[in-house]
Design an enzyme around this catalytic site. Sequence first.
Site, short mmCIF file in Angstrom:
data_model
loop_
_atom_site.label_atom_id
_atom_site.label_comp_id
_atom_site.label_asym_id
_atom_site.label_seq_id
_atom_site.Cartn_x
_atom_site.Cartn_y
_atom_site.Cartn_z
N HIS A 437 0.83 -1.20 0.00
CA HIS A 437 0.00 0.00 0.00
C HIS A 437 0.87 1.26 0.00
CE1 HIS A 437 -3.05 2.73 2.19
NE2 HIS A 437 -3.27 2.76 0.91
N GLU A 449 2.94 0.52 3.34
CA GLU A 449 2.43 -0.52 4.25
C GLU A 449 2.47 -1.87 3.55
OE1 GLU A 449 -0.78 1.58 7.24
OE2 GLU A 449 -1.38 1.35 5.17
N ASN A 487 -3.98 5.13 7.67
CA ASN A 487 -5.27 5.81 7.50
C ASN A 487 -6.12 5.70 8.75
OD1 ASN A 487 -4.75 6.73 4.95
ND2 ASN A 487 -5.66 4.96 3.92
P1 NAI Z 1 -7.65 5.92 -10.46
O1 NAI Z 1 -9.12 5.96 -10.66
O2 NAI Z 1 -6.85 7.16 -10.61
O3 NAI Z 1 -7.02 4.84 -11.43
C1 NAI Z 1 -7.54 3.55 -11.61
C2 NAI Z 1 -7.14 3.08 -13.00
O4 NAI Z 1 -7.44 1.70 -13.10
C3 NAI Z 1 -7.88 3.78 -14.13
O5 NAI Z 1 -6.95 4.33 -15.03
C4 NAI Z 1 -8.70 2.68 -14.78
O6 NAI Z 1 -8.84 2.83 -16.17
C5 NAI Z 1 -7.89 1.45 -14.41
N1 NAI Z 1 -8.65 0.21 -14.43
C6 NAI Z 1 -9.84 -0.04 -13.86
N2 NAI Z 1 -10.19 -1.31 -14.07
C7 NAI Z 1 -9.21 -1.88 -14.77
C8 NAI Z 1 -8.98 -3.18 -15.30
N3 NAI Z 1 -9.83 -4.16 -15.09
N4 NAI Z 1 -7.86 -3.42 -15.98
C9 NAI Z 1 -6.96 -2.43 -16.19
N5 NAI Z 1 -7.11 -1.19 -15.71
C10 NAI Z 1 -8.23 -0.92 -15.02
O7 NAI Z 1 -7.45 5.26 -9.02
P2 NAI Z 1 -6.27 5.47 -7.98
O8 NAI Z 1 -6.58 6.64 -7.13
O9 NAI Z 1 -4.97 5.41 -8.68
O10 NAI Z 1 -6.45 4.19 -7.05
C11 NAI Z 1 -6.06 2.91 -7.46
C12 NAI Z 1 -5.95 2.01 -6.26
O11 NAI Z 1 -5.02 2.56 -5.33
C13 NAI Z 1 -7.24 1.85 -5.47
O12 NAI Z 1 -7.31 0.54 -5.00
C14 NAI Z 1 -7.11 2.84 -4.34
O13 NAI Z 1 -7.84 2.46 -3.20
C15 NAI Z 1 -5.63 2.76 -4.06
N6 NAI Z 1 -5.04 3.92 -3.43
C16 NAI Z 1 -5.37 5.19 -3.80
C17 NAI Z 1 -4.78 6.28 -3.20
C18 NAI Z 1 -5.07 7.68 -3.62
O14 NAI Z 1 -4.74 8.61 -2.92
N7 NAI Z 1 -5.70 7.89 -4.78
C19 NAI Z 1 -3.78 6.11 -2.11
C20 NAI Z 1 -3.46 4.73 -1.85
C21 NAI Z 1 -4.09 3.70 -2.46
#
Ligand code: NAI
Length: 675
Positions: A437, A449, A487
Amino acid sequence: MAETGNWSLDIDTDRVAWLVFDAPGASVNVLSSAALRELASCLGEVAAKRPLGVVLRSGKASGFIAGADIKEFQSMTTPEAGFEVVRAAQAILQQLQDLPCPSVAAIKGFALGGGLELALACTYRIGADDGRLSLGLPEVQLGIHPGFGGTVRAVRLIGVRAAMDLMLKGKPCNAARALATGLVDQLVPADELATRAKLLLQNPPPPKVAPLTDRLLNLAFVRPFIARRLVAALRQKVMPEHYPAPYAVVDLWHHYGAAGAHSYVAEARSIAGLICSPTSRNLVRVFMLQDRLKGLGGTTPSGVKHVHVIGAGVMGGDIAAWSALRGMTVTLQDRNDEIIRPALERARTFFGRRLKDPQAAAAAFGRLKMDAAGEAVSDADVVIEAIFESVEAKRALYAELEPRLKPGAILATNTSSITIETLCENLAAPDRLVGIHFFNPVAQMQLVEIVKGTRTRGDVVQSALSFTRKLDKLPLPCRSAPGFVVNRILMPYINEAIFALQDGIPAVLIDKAGTHFGMPMGPIELADVVGLDVCLHVGRVLADAFHRQAPEILSSLVEQKKYGRKSGQGFYSWVDGKAVRPGVGGAAAPADLEDRLMLPMVNEAVACLREQVIEDADLLDAGAIFATGFAPFRGGPLQYARQRGTAQVRRRLAELEKQYGERFRPDAGWDLLPL
Ligand code: NAI
């Protein structure tokens, strides 16, 4: 030829003495009290044999000397005892300075803290110009200042401006800067270091002194003016009640002007007091905790060469870029090329800014490849999933991925709110899924993490830990539980700030209470920076898990698409990436605001420990400091509670509970755990 445990002394046929420091059984030289004592006896021998001159150098490939032995600080239990130890060390460096022959420190790699102070006591310093030279006086980072005469000699050699820069910021300088400031007399090719050192002694030029302007600035009637300016600049950055050491550096110079025997005595008295201060004790502890986290990576370096990241969004794109920066081949997958492209552009800009050298930036970019079809999955040593936070989407992806994974490859998820147990449910081998994480922004956040599900295999966790070290991040192992650790402890703090706002306390005053405590940023501003949508999501997960109330104002802002910094409006308006802070007139914060903000975090830390989400209190404090920036000089939330008195903190929580409700109820751990 004489040899002690740490030093060897040899006088060659040209009557040049070679004094080589090679601490036994260590990869790095540190100036332990034993090494200093042995140095004194070698210097006695040099003085008696009267060579042409003496070269001091390191027998280690890693560098010259990393500094004093930090572990020995703990044995200085009183300022009086510390003063004696420091004065004894100063006397040895004075013995070096007073040798009847010239001396030169031949420096390769780093010379830091006490190591640079030793070099400053030599007549000359020359540096190996191989791109690795790093000279610094980073003591303020440990809540102290130089104590082996460095506050005096640095000013005398390079002048007050450059010396203050070196000591107050604590940042080491590179070869070019070391030459420009006069910290080194010469830069020479690394393989000529020894011969050029000898040549210098055979034709000794007059030793360097500070530039004329700096000598003028050092005059008694100018010093108060300069000191005032230095203090004003310091106040913009740190408070003297939190970090007294840099203020002490200015104060010493102001009073003694880096001249005379008194200046050394005053330096020793000042550092002895600082070593015993809570700030320094806590900062030394933080330094040791950092070492502990580094050590969790194990002794066998990670063999990961190829990382495959799925999801090219905010997190996945940056995780991919960071992995490529750290030398790994990276393939980046998303639903189509168009979605991946912006992440690659972001990476290109990042490499350019970070690496400076265009060739290195191009090489890093070359290691990062678009792979919309996910063809490289079967070649990857680590697959990191960073797609939408949806159980169904993640499970569907794993079902498709798992059969194609290389045997032994790590399957990791970056989920921030779904348990590993939920995600691994349909896997053929549920024991291979681990949480890695990262925090946002990936490039700036040191901590990662490592989340262990109940079924995750121990060797998978260990591989994830050592991979994290290969990324040069600090791993924090924890159990898969709502919010994990970081968190979980951060949200009660942010939520309470929002409750305070709902009660009518201005955001600016709330943020001031946070920074006054020592947080790098106030909680309201932090919520805006993290993103109110992210806060709301994590907050809801925790509210559901622990039956807590979440502040309403947060959901209403998110409904209005006010997400904080990224949308230009949140609790604050944001212009050019900066919060616009409205004035508060003469309003003052209520007296209980600081406790109201900070104690929920401390209480939650106790809960994490009781529920064994994390193994011990030290790891929890490390997590809080390296991920949330929790006031390092307070040593972490649990150390803070200990120093304030756990019974007192518990009582205070009970008082706050009476006033503000059950979210302040002291956790059962206060009574159950040996805190
Ligand atoms: P985001 O919405 O910016 O990006 C997600 C990406 O995944 C998108 O580009 C989407 O097209 C792609 N995607 C979705 N389904 C897919 C699939 N089946 N195959 C390939 N690509 C696919 O999301 P973000 O913010 O980057 O978050 C991603 C993960 O990281 C989540 O699990 C979130 O909980 C975690 N996270 C987010 C943080 C943040 O501050 N945004 C911090 C720490 C963890």
